[in-house]
Scaffold this active site. Structure first.
Site, mmCIF file in Angstrom:
data_model
loop_
_atom_site.group_PDB
_atom_site.id
_atom_site.type_symbol
_atom_site.label_atom_id
_atom_site.label_comp_id
_atom_site.label_asym_id
_atom_site.label_seq_id
_atom_site.Cartn_x
_atom_site.Cartn_y
_atom_site.Cartn_z
ATOM 1 N N GLY A 210 0.871 -1.192 0.007
ATOM 2 C CA GLY A 210 -0.028 0.090 0.201
ATOM 3 C C GLY A 210 0.845 1.217 0.029
ATOM 4 C CE LYS B 263 -11.041 5.247 10.686
ATOM 5 N NZ LYS B 263 -10.185 4.320 10.236
ATOM 6 C CG HIS C 73 -10.396 9.282 12.057
ATOM 7 N ND1 HIS C 73 -11.139 8.575 13.030
ATOM 8 C CD2 HIS C 73 -9.115 8.952 12.167
ATOM 9 C CE1 HIS C 73 -10.178 8.148 13.722
ATOM 10 N NE2 HIS C 73 -9.005 8.075 13.118
ATOM 11 C CB THR D 122 -5.461 -2.993 7.459
ATOM 12 O OG1 THR D 122 -4.408 -2.998 6.286
ATOM 13 C CG2 THR D 122 -6.794 -2.921 6.735
#
Ligand code: NAD
Length: 271
Positions: free
Chosen positions: A8, A159, A155, A99
């Site tokens: 990633g 997200k 957040h 994650t």
């Protein structure tokens, strides 16, 4: 010199992880990967993270990612993290997973993988949040059932999971300290005629807005007072530096599932 790789690599966290590895004298970037078809495939990691050329090009497959890696750091999506673990079978590469958003069934699969390899898994790699979890355990034990508990998190707009993995972990720590089962006492948001608050619930409120990196408040409210324990992340590098520190630590651990309390030596204070 420990060889650390990033899955990633082009993501918000992937870029910070590459930069955090670059900062260390005891680790180097072994490999980097992202999803097939991404614009970053084939480019030098320095294009993503800044700094001088690393000589490591971003790959689009696990074989390239694993080759020459002591530890792979993965901040992607639950299905991607699990596919990585499946693809590593037969190799002794260690894995740090950042994650969040795993389902119960996916978490069970992750735990099964940790029987065969060392895995570090934390919903939040900041040292501050790890210490905050210890404070929450202490606070919940002292306040007991007389104080209502609400967890508020905020957040950025990108997200994809809610509540955040960190908020859920905070809920788990508080529920354990109060001898409650989070699955049966959690309340996610409220609307309409809700009735009076059940004192044994733990409430979660979620805010998604702008570029907020990550903010968590646990509110303990009793008769005549309230206590708020808050953590605010102001830079993603705090997560990246913690994850890289964890990866270096994981390189010398036996198979098993670890979290940041193990890395910081706080696990002996649990229980
Ligand atoms: P992001 O969307 O910016 O990055 C995800 C990256 O994964 C992207 O570059 C994407 O292309 C890549 N990807 C997708 N499929 C892939 C595949 N098959 N193989 C390789 N790469 C693939 O997301 P982000 O903000 O970097 O967050 C990633 C995860 O990390 C989220 O679950 C987030 O909640 C979590 N996170 C955890 C912490 C922590 O401290 N544990 C901190 C911040 C974010």
């Amino acid at each position: 010199m420990i060889s650390l790789s990033v899955n990633g690599a082009a993501g918000r966290m992937g870029r910070q992880l590459l930069a955090a590895i670059d900062e260390r004298d005891d680790a180097r970037i072994g490999a980097a990967a992202d999803a097939p078809g991404q614009a970053c495939i084939g480019v030098d990691t320095s294009v993503l993270a800044g700094g001088s050329p690393s000589g490591v090009q971003v790959a689009d497959n696990v074989a390239a990612l694993a080759s020459g890696s002591d530890v792979i750091i993965d901040f992607t999506a639950p299905s991607v993290s699990l596919a990585l673990l499946d693809a590593l079978q037969g190799l002794d590469t260690r894995v740090v997973i950042g994650t969040t958003g795993f389902s119960g069934e996916q978490l069970t699969r992750l735990h099964e993988h940790a029987v065969h390899r060392p895995i570090l898994f934390a919903p939040n790699y900041s040292v501050g949040v790890t210490v905050t979890l210890s404070l929450l355990q202490q606070a919940a034990r002292a306040f007991g059932d007389d104080y209502d508990v609400e967890i508020i998190e905020a957040h950025h707009r990108h997200k994809v999971d809610a509540p955040s993995g960190t908020a859920l972990k905070m809920g788990e720590v508080v529920a354990d300290a109060l001898e409650r089962d989070l699955a049966s006492c959690a309340v996610y948001g409220r609307e309409g005629i809700t009735g009076a608050r059940d004192s044994r619930t733990i409430g979660f409120e979620t805010i998604r807005a702008g570029d907020i990196i990550g903010e968590h408040t646990v509110l303990f409210a009793g008769a005549g007072e309230r206590i708020e324990i808050t953590h605010k992340a102001t830079d993603r590098m705090t997560f990246a530096r913690g994850a890289v520190r964890g990866a270096v630590w994981l390189a010398s651990q036996p198979s098993g599932l670890y979290d940041m309390t193990h890395v910081l030596g706080l696990d002996s204070q649990r229980g």
